[in-house]
Motif scaffolding. Structure first.
Motif, PDB file in Angstrom:
ATOM      1  N   LEU A   1     -27.410-119.330 122.664  1.00 43.05           N
ATOM      2  CA  LEU A   1     -27.771-119.663 121.289  1.00 43.05           C
ATOM      3  C   LEU A   1     -27.638-118.461 120.353  1.00 43.05           C
ATOM      4  O   LEU A   1     -28.200-118.452 119.263  1.00 43.05           O
ATOM      5  N   LYS A   2     -26.874-117.482 120.766  1.00 44.82           N
ATOM      6  CA  LYS A   2     -26.700-116.286 119.946  1.00 44.82           C
ATOM      7  C   LYS A   2     -26.150-116.655 118.569  1.00 44.82           C
ATOM      8  O   LYS A   2     -25.141-117.351 118.442  1.00 44.82           O
ATOM      9  N   GLY A   3     -26.847-116.205 117.526  1.00 46.44           N
ATOM     10  CA  GLY A   3     -26.410-116.447 116.164  1.00 46.44           C
ATOM     11  C   GLY A   3     -26.795-117.803 115.605  1.00 46.44           C
ATOM     12  O   GLY A   3     -26.528-118.085 114.433  1.00 46.44           O
ATOM     13  N   VAL A   4     -27.449-118.652 116.414  1.00 43.55           N
ATOM     14  CA  VAL A   4     -27.838-119.984 115.947  1.00 43.55           C
ATOM     15  C   VAL A   4     -29.215-119.897 115.279  1.00 43.55           C
ATOM     16  O   VAL A   4     -30.178-119.407 115.865  1.00 43.55           O
ATOM     17  N   ASP A   5     -29.311-120.372 114.040  1.00 50.78           N
ATOM     18  CA  ASP A   5     -30.555-120.350 113.282  1.00 50.78           C
ATOM     19  C   ASP A   5     -31.297-121.670 113.510  1.00 50.78           C
ATOM     20  O   ASP A   5     -30.866-122.725 113.050  1.00 50.78           O
ATOM     21  N   LEU A   6     -32.408-121.591 114.219  1.00 53.44           N
ATOM     22  CA  LEU A   6     -33.202-122.781 114.545  1.00 53.44           C
ATOM     23  C   LEU A   6     -34.524-122.797 113.783  1.00 53.44           C
ATOM     24  O   LEU A   6     -35.423-123.585 114.102  1.00 53.44           O
ATOM     25  N   ALA A   7     -34.660-121.965 112.779  1.00 55.70           N
ATOM     26  CA  ALA A   7     -35.939-121.754 112.110  1.00 55.70           C
ATOM     27  C   ALA A   7     -36.487-123.003 111.443  1.00 55.70           C
ATOM     28  O   ALA A   7     -37.708-123.143 111.286  1.00 55.70           O
ATOM     29  N   THR A   8     -35.636-123.926 111.035  1.00 56.97           N
ATOM     30  CA  THR A   8     -36.122-125.135 110.360  1.00 56.97           C
ATOM     31  C   THR A   8     -36.217-126.325 111.310  1.00 56.97           C
ATOM     32  O   THR A   8     -36.489-127.448 110.879  1.00 56.97           O
ATOM     33  N   CYS A   9     -35.979-126.093 112.590  1.00 48.83           N
ATOM     34  CA  CYS A   9     -35.921-127.191 113.567  1.00 48.83           C
ATOM     35  C   CYS A   9     -37.165-127.238 114.448  1.00 48.83           C
ATOM     36  O   CYS A   9     -37.883-126.256 114.595  1.00 48.83           O
TER      37      CYS A   9
ATOM     38  N   LYS B   1     -31.294-115.252 123.576  1.00 43.77           N
ATOM     39  CA  LYS B   1     -30.888-113.929 123.111  1.00 43.77           C
ATOM     40  C   LYS B   1     -29.998-114.047 121.877  1.00 43.77           C
ATOM     41  O   LYS B   1     -28.951-114.679 121.901  1.00 43.77           O
ATOM     42  N   GLY B   2     -30.445-113.463 120.780  1.00 43.08           N
ATOM     43  CA  GLY B   2     -29.665-113.480 119.546  1.00 43.08           C
ATOM     44  C   GLY B   2     -29.895-114.693 118.674  1.00 43.08           C
ATOM     45  O   GLY B   2     -29.317-114.795 117.585  1.00 43.08           O
ATOM     46  N   ALA B   3     -30.767-115.629 119.116  1.00 39.61           N
ATOM     47  CA  ALA B   3     -31.071-116.801 118.295  1.00 39.61           C
ATOM     48  C   ALA B   3     -32.032-116.408 117.172  1.00 39.61           C
ATOM     49  O   ALA B   3     -32.762-115.412 117.266  1.00 39.61           O
ATOM     50  N   VAL B   4     -32.046-117.197 116.109  1.00 39.58           N
ATOM     51  CA  VAL B   4     -32.939-116.953 114.974  1.00 39.58           C
ATOM     52  C   VAL B   4     -34.019-118.032 114.961  1.00 39.58           C
ATOM     53  O   VAL B   4     -33.713-119.226 114.922  1.00 39.58           O
ATOM     54  N   VAL B   5     -35.284-117.610 115.032  1.00 36.88           N
ATOM     55  CA  VAL B   5     -36.404-118.551 115.005  1.00 36.88           C
ATOM     56  C   VAL B   5     -37.446-118.056 114.002  1.00 36.88           C
ATOM     57  O   VAL B   5     -37.405-116.905 113.570  1.00 36.88           O
ATOM     58  N   ASN B   6     -38.369-118.940 113.650  1.00 33.14           N
ATOM     59  CA  ASN B   6     -39.432-118.513 112.738  1.00 33.14           C
ATOM     60  C   ASN B   6     -40.614-117.950 113.524  1.00 33.14           C
ATOM     61  O   ASN B   6     -40.629-117.972 114.761  1.00 33.14           O
ATOM     62  N   MET B   7     -41.607-117.464 112.820  1.00 31.34           N
ATOM     63  CA  MET B   7     -42.739-116.778 113.458  1.00 31.34           C
ATOM     64  C   MET B   7     -43.506-117.707 114.397  1.00 31.34           C
ATOM     65  O   MET B   7     -43.894-117.310 115.497  1.00 31.34           O
ATOM     66  N   PHE B   8     -43.716-118.943 113.987  1.00 37.73           N
ATOM     67  CA  PHE B   8     -44.491-119.873 114.809  1.00 37.73           C
ATOM     68  C   PHE B   8     -43.718-120.265 116.065  1.00 37.73           C
ATOM     69  O   PHE B   8     -44.294-120.406 117.152  1.00 37.73           O
ATOM     70  N   GLN B   9     -42.417-120.433 115.914  1.00 34.27           N
ATOM     71  CA  GLN B   9     -41.596-120.730 117.084  1.00 34.27           C
ATOM     72  C   GLN B   9     -41.611-119.563 118.065  1.00 34.27           C
ATOM     73  O   GLN B   9     -41.649-119.766 119.285  1.00 34.27           O
ATOM     74  N   ALA B  10     -41.585-118.367 117.540  1.00 36.56           N
ATOM     75  CA  ALA B  10     -41.568-117.179 118.394  1.00 36.56           C
ATOM     76  C   ALA B  10     -42.819-117.108 119.262  1.00 36.56           C
ATOM     77  O   ALA B  10     -42.765-116.729 120.436  1.00 36.56           O
ATOM     78  N   VAL B  11     -43.951-117.504 118.691  1.00 37.10           N
ATOM     79  CA  VAL B  11     -45.201-117.490 119.452  1.00 37.10           C
ATOM     80  C   VAL B  11     -45.124-118.477 120.610  1.00 37.10           C
ATOM     81  O   VAL B  11     -45.523-118.169 121.740  1.00 37.10           O
ATOM     82  N   GLU B  12     -44.600-119.660 120.350  1.00 41.18           N
ATOM     83  CA  GLU B  12     -44.481-120.665 121.408  1.00 41.18           C
ATOM     84  C   GLU B  12     -43.468-120.244 122.470  1.00 41.18           C
ATOM     85  O   GLU B  12     -43.679-120.423 123.666  1.00 41.18           O
ATOM     86  N   LEU B  13     -42.344-119.693 122.023  1.00 33.67           N
ATOM     87  CA  LEU B  13     -41.295-119.292 122.964  1.00 33.67           C
ATOM     88  C   LEU B  13     -41.747-118.124 123.834  1.00 33.67           C
ATOM     89  O   LEU B  13     -41.305-117.983 124.973  1.00 33.67           O
ATOM     90  N   ALA B  14     -42.625-117.301 123.302  1.00 34.48           N
ATOM     91  CA  ALA B  14     -43.126-116.171 124.089  1.00 34.48           C
ATOM     92  C   ALA B  14     -43.848-116.651 125.336  1.00 34.48           C
ATOM     93  O   ALA B  14     -43.836-115.989 126.384  1.00 34.48           O
ATOM     94  N   LYS B  15     -44.423-117.845 125.260  1.00 39.39           N
ATOM     95  CA  LYS B  15     -45.139-118.385 126.422  1.00 39.39           C
ATOM     96  C   LYS B  15     -44.183-118.660 127.581  1.00 39.39           C
ATOM     97  O   LYS B  15     -44.586-118.625 128.750  1.00 39.39           O
ATOM     98  N   LEU B  16     -42.919-118.945 127.261  1.00 40.92           N
ATOM     99  CA  LEU B  16     -41.931-119.172 128.331  1.00 40.92           C
ATOM    100  C   LEU B  16     -41.711-117.916 129.156  1.00 40.92           C
ATOM    101  O   LEU B  16     -41.302-117.983 130.316  1.00 40.92           O
ATOM    102  N   LEU B  17     -41.970-116.776 128.530  1.00 39.17           N
ATOM    103  CA  LEU B  17     -41.792-115.491 129.212  1.00 39.17           C
ATOM    104  C   LEU B  17     -43.105-114.953 129.751  1.00 39.17           C
ATOM    105  O   LEU B  17     -43.172-113.825 130.234  1.00 39.17           O
TER     106      LEU B  17
END
Length: 218
Positions: free
Chosen positions: A174-182, A197-213
């Motif tokens: 998903l490098k370079g893919v902006d998913l911030a509004t999705c 790696k290289g994807a664009v997400v918003n702050m709230f998405q980042a918090v949720e995605l961090a749980k995957l790690l």
């Protein structure tokens, strides 16, 4: 910067072709192209239409369900307010194509190729795009919930205000893919989540995605 997607080119007065028998006649030759046609209100179910070539065509208010278009090509094609659920578009080719207000739940687009394709206001939930390839592909206000977007090669891909809830993105970079509004809640990734790696997400998405790690954000 988002790349420009070329629009389909449809003639001003495409010939009307609104019944199954007429479509079959158009499909007579092995290499014949079905061109410059407008299919309106067509109703087809469980038909094998694989390997056909469509050019400069408009499908409007059509219901094509459980049909096979495997290996078919669609160049300069518009699907508007159509039902395409549970159809087989595996290994199909789409060039300068648009899907608007289309329902394609559970359809199979495995190993399909998409060049200059736009999807808007449509429902592709549970659809399968395994190993699909894109080059300038835009998704707008559409639903791809629980779709299988596995091992895809995305180039020039964009998504706006769309749902990818519980979509399987295993081994799709998903490098370079902006998913911030999705809505990407519950997406399925590989164990190291390297797809992001290289994807664009918003702050709230980042918090949720961090749980995957296994990361907790305070």
């Amino acid at each position: 910067m988002r790349e420009t997607i070329m629009k389909p080119v449809i003639g001003h007065c495409p010939e009307e072709c609104n019944d199954l028998s007429a479509l079959r006649r158009e499909c007579g030759g092995d290499n014949d192209e079905i061109a410059d046609r407008r299919f309106s209100g067509l109703r087809i179910q469980q038909e094998d239409l694989s390997g056909l070539s469509f050019g400069h065509v408009l499908f409007e208010n059509c219901r094509l369900t459980h049909c096979s278009f495997s290996g078919s090509s669609f160049t300069d094609a518009i699907f508007r307010a159509c039902e395409l659920s549970n159809c087989d578009f595996s290994d199909a080719y789409f060039c300068r194509a648009e899907f608007h207000a289309v329902k394609a739940i559970g359809s199979n687009f495995s190993e399909a190729r998409f060049f200059h394709v736009g999807i808007a206001e449509s429902n592709f939930s549970y659809a399968v795009f395994h190993k699909a390839r894109t080059d300038r592909f835009a998704v707008m206000r559409s639903d791809f919930s629980e779709a299988f977007l596995t091992e895809c090669r995305l180039k020039g891909f964009s998504a706006d205000e769309s749902r990818f809830r519980k979509a399987n993105l295993y081994r799709t970079a998903l490098k370079g893919v902006d998913l911030a509004t999705c809505d990407i809640s519950g997406i399925v990734l590989s164990m190291d989540a390297g797809e992001l790696k290289g994807a664009v997400v918003n702050m709230f998405q980042a918090v949720e995605l961090a749980k995957l790690l296994g990361v907790t954000v305070k």
